[in-house]
Design a protein around this motif. Structure first.
Motif, PDB file in Angstrom:
ATOM      1  N   SER A  12      56.060  28.017  68.665  1.00  0.00           N
ATOM      2  CA  SER A  12      56.193  29.005  69.757  1.00  0.00           C
ATOM      3  C   SER A  12      56.228  28.329  71.128  1.00  0.00           C
ATOM      4  O   SER A  12      56.624  28.931  72.115  1.00  0.00           O
ATOM      5  CB  SER A  12      55.063  30.037  69.704  1.00  0.00           C
ATOM      6  N   LYS A  13      55.799  27.065  71.170  1.00  0.00           N
ATOM      7  CA  LYS A  13      55.880  26.357  72.459  1.00  0.00           C
ATOM      8  C   LYS A  13      57.342  26.062  72.801  1.00  0.00           C
ATOM      9  O   LYS A  13      57.719  25.992  73.960  1.00  0.00           O
ATOM     10  CB  LYS A  13      55.089  25.050  72.395  1.00  0.00           C
ATOM     11  N   THR A  16      59.817  30.349  72.966  1.00  0.00           N
ATOM     12  CA  THR A  16      58.691  31.078  73.563  1.00  0.00           C
ATOM     13  C   THR A  16      58.803  32.598  73.466  1.00  0.00           C
ATOM     14  O   THR A  16      57.869  33.296  73.802  1.00  0.00           O
ATOM     15  CB  THR A  16      58.548  30.684  75.047  1.00  0.00           C
ATOM     16  N   ASN A  17      59.968  33.104  73.051  1.00  0.00           N
ATOM     17  CA  ASN A  17      60.077  34.553  72.956  1.00  0.00           C
ATOM     18  C   ASN A  17      61.065  34.976  71.862  1.00  0.00           C
ATOM     19  O   ASN A  17      61.712  34.120  71.247  1.00  0.00           O
ATOM     20  CB  ASN A  17      60.471  35.159  74.316  1.00  0.00           C
ATOM     21  N   LYS A 651      56.190  34.462  75.703  1.00  0.00           N
ATOM     22  CA  LYS A 651      56.127  33.955  77.094  1.00  0.00           C
ATOM     23  C   LYS A 651      57.530  34.090  77.650  1.00  0.00           C
ATOM     24  O   LYS A 651      58.427  34.571  76.973  1.00  0.00           O
ATOM     25  CB  LYS A 651      55.657  32.507  77.080  1.00  0.00           C
TER      26      LYS A 651
END
Ligand SMILES: O=P(O)(O)OC[C@H]1O[C@](O)(COP(=O)(O)O)[C@@H](O)[C@@H]1O
Ligand SMILES: [Mn+2]
Length: 652
Positions: A12-13, A16-17, A651
């Motif tokens: 997810s880093k 991010t979305n 994010k």
């Protein structure tokens, strides 16, 4: 989120979305549907750097096929050949055209050629994603080439647009550079990945040049051959390996490889050889040089060096055999079977006359001991090998990109064989007190070969170094696969019977379905489409032998580059390509020279002798890369679910 899901957090880093994750899944999914990239298999290059470079450039006929696909009957055979030559040797061809004023207007010629190259480049790149194409393009012209091969659909008259760009390039005097860049890009796209199925080194004059070429190649793996392994051993400082690589270089009149190629000082050996064999004509040590490629003025001297290093090799090998009784090689202890007075040697109870009687460094009471001067020479050579940066760089590359075998896209690749017993079952081999066979034998041996170079523990390193020598010449070694190396007999005994090296039973069984299936299964391959790709043994076409074994389930692709073996094989050899439609086996004729190729447009005539179509066109989804991509897609789908279920927060 439990521990197994930690990777989702990490993922997810990067994604991010939801939108980013979905886009990546779509991109990866589309890659899976692209046609599989073309693999190119070459083997037994044996230092023939010019021929090797040529086959890399023509992709064993892959460039010609692209040209044919693109231009069919639109261009004449000659025009297509000229275009191929331009792609292989752009600089040389342009300069020839200029020098010999072969065309009326260079600018017109540039315009036509660049247009043709763009078409070939475009069709060669069509298998790849835009991002892969972009990354692969030569830096200076990346933007222009991308523009030219992707085009602009929104423009009405594309041709006019392209011609405008090309004319600007010509006006600025940059046409030759663009042609070079396009040719490089085509060669790059035509072959996606290269496999070298062993034996880059020995016999020919340019092994070090082949290594440099490979180090610059975009994507390659290597299955070590016996001749690569003996050089790897030499680079660790293993003395018997050092003597062996020197003996081969001396025998083929290629000591230059060491002196000029690697900067290894041979003066100590030279001085020792002159002093020790000064009045000896060294008849048994005549060289195998090639007419016109060897300075005959060196012959007398090289023969003495050849003899000096051969005797040293026999002594060092004897020392190895005595040091390692577990190798069970006592039958190869021959120096102590020499009777100096009678000038004979006794092998297997039979006495043979020796062709040479001058052995000034041989102590009959201790025949395997190096004389003081021999020892000094070897100490100096050892230091030179260990401290040779270029050799070390080449050998580290062999370790990085290489292994004893490779399973790649459902095929099994190795240089020599999988040792079998007479019954056609895996031969049990003892290594350091334990027994291994099949894949386990390969894996265990490879561990030791790596330790020989990398181990910190001196004892482990020494065993590994000795195992490098073992793997070079032992009858149970999968890369050697013969009952003995009859080097001594070939130098000193007339009777040709003694020169015979019998091949492992593998070579009598490898035509059988059960054997090939047994080997493939052993390496985890169960598909009916899997194949074994084998090198090492020159295919004796003259005797009617074919490279296709077991109905095409095993292919022997000794590239036959070795000019030394061409009289025997009758052709230069076979290479293989595997594209999305199947396997193509190409037979090559000997390569004469770059000059001839540039001038006459002569290729190494690469005739396609075998085509094996796959059941359906292969896509990236069918490859090893495809498997990885599918795994990534699954992970990304998980990530998407986690966002949607509220387990992770988007994010920006
Ligand atoms: O004929 P040459 O070049 O002296 O080499 C002979 C030796 O090379 C070998 O054929 C090994 O080389 P290959 O791996 O190229 O076959 C040995 O079996 C043989 O003893
Ligand atoms: Mn070999």
């Amino acid at each position: 989120m439990d521990n197994d899901k930690q990777y989702l957090k990490i993922l997810s880093k990067q994604f991010t979305n939801v939108a980013m994750t979905a886009t990546e899944i779509i991109n990866l999914q589309s890659i899976l549907s692209l046609p599989k990239g073309t693999e190119h298999f070459l083997s037994d290059i044996h230092g023939e750097h010019e021929q090797f470079a040529h086959v890399l450039k023509n992709g064993s006929g892959a460039v010609k096929r692209k040209i044919d696909d693109e231009f069919g009957n639109i261009l004449s055979e000659k025009e297509k050949r000229d275009l191929a030559t331009l792609i292989y040797y752009p600089e040389e061809r342009i300069s020839l055209i200029q020098r010999k004023k072969m065309v009326n207007s260079m600018d017109d010629w540039y315009l036509v050629m660049i247009n043709r190259l763009i078409r070939v480049c475009k069709s060669s790149a069509s298998k790849y994603t835009r991002s892969k194409v972009r990354k692969a393009l030569p830096k200076d012209f990346a933007y222009v080439i991308e523009e030219l091969i992707t085009g602009r659909r929104d423009l009405g008259d594309q041709e006019a647009y392209f011609n405008e760009i090309i004319k600007t390039v010509i006006r600025l005097g940059k046409a030759p550079d663009l042609i070079i860049a396009l040719s490089k890009a085509i060669s790059r796209f035509v072959i996606d990945h290269l496999h070298i199925v062993g034996d880059i080194y020995d016999r020919g004059p340019g092994s070090h040049i082949c290594m440099d070429t490979l180090m610059h190649y975009h994507s390659v793996d290597i299955q070590w051959g016996n001749h690569d392994i003996v050089w790897m051993g030499a680079a660790t400082g293993q003395l018997a390996c050092i003597a062996t690589v020197l003996r081969f270089s001396a025998r083929y009149g290629n000591l230059d490889i060491l002196e000029d190629g690697y900067g290894i000082n041979l003066l100590p050996l030279f001085k020792f050889a002159i002093d020790t064999y000064k009045d000896d004509p060294c008849e048994c040590f005549r060289l195998h040089y090639r007419e016109g490629e060897y300075d005959l003025a060196n012959a007398q001297m090289d023969r003495k060096m050849h003899k000096a290093i051969a005797i040293i090799q026999f002594k060092l090998e004897g020392q190895m055999i005595k040091k390692h009784p577990e190798f069970r090689m006592e039958d190869r202890l021959l120096l102590d079977k020499i009777n100096i007075e009678k000038v004979t040697v006794t092998i297997d109870g039979k006495e043979y006359q020796l062709k040479d009687s001058n052995f000034p460094t041989l102590d009959p009471n201790d025949p395997y001991k190096l004389s003081v001067r021999e020892e000094e020479v070897m100490e100096k050579l050892k230091a030179a090998f260990i401290n040779c940066d270029k050799l070390q760089e080449h050998v580290r590359f062999l370790y990085r990109k290489g292994s004893l075998y490779k399973v790649y896209n459902n095929n099994l690749l190795y240089h020599g064989c999988v040792p079998l017993n007479d019954k056609g079952k895996f031969l049990e081999v003892e290594l350091c007190g334990h027994k291994y066979r099949g894949k386990a034998l390969y894996d265990e041996l490879e561990k030791w070969l790596r330790k020989g170079y990398y181990a910190i523990d001196p004892e482990e390193k020494q065993i590994g170094m000795d195992m490098l020598w073992y793997t070079w010449c032992h009858k149970n070694s999968p890369v050697f696969g013969k009952d003995k190396m009859a080097t001594f007999e070939r130098y000193f005994i007339e009777d040709k019977e003694t020169h015979l090296e019998l091949k492992n039973p593998y070579y009598t069984w490898y035509d059988k379905d059960e054997t090939v299936t047994m080997i493939l299964n052993e390496f985890g391959l169960n598909s009916s489409e899997s194949r074994i790709i084998n090198g090492h043994v020159p295919v004796e076409t003259k005797k009617g032998e074919l490279p296709i074994k077991c109905g095409g389930r095993l292919l022997v692709i000794d590239g036959g580059f070795s000019k030394a073996y061409q009289p025997k094989t009758g052709i230069a050899g076979y290479t293989l390509t595997y594209n999305s439609y199947g396997f193509l086996l190409a037979a090559h004729e000997p390569f004469e020279s770059v000059e001839k190729a540039v001038e006459t447009g002569s290729d190494i005539h690469s005739e396609t002798v075998l085509v094996q179509h796959v059941e359906r066109r292969k896509t990236v989804a069918d490859t090893d890369t495809g498997k990885e991509i599918k795994e990534t897609i699954e992970e990304l789908e998980e990530l998407l679910r986690a966002y949607r279920k509220g387990e992770l927060v988007e994010k920006e």
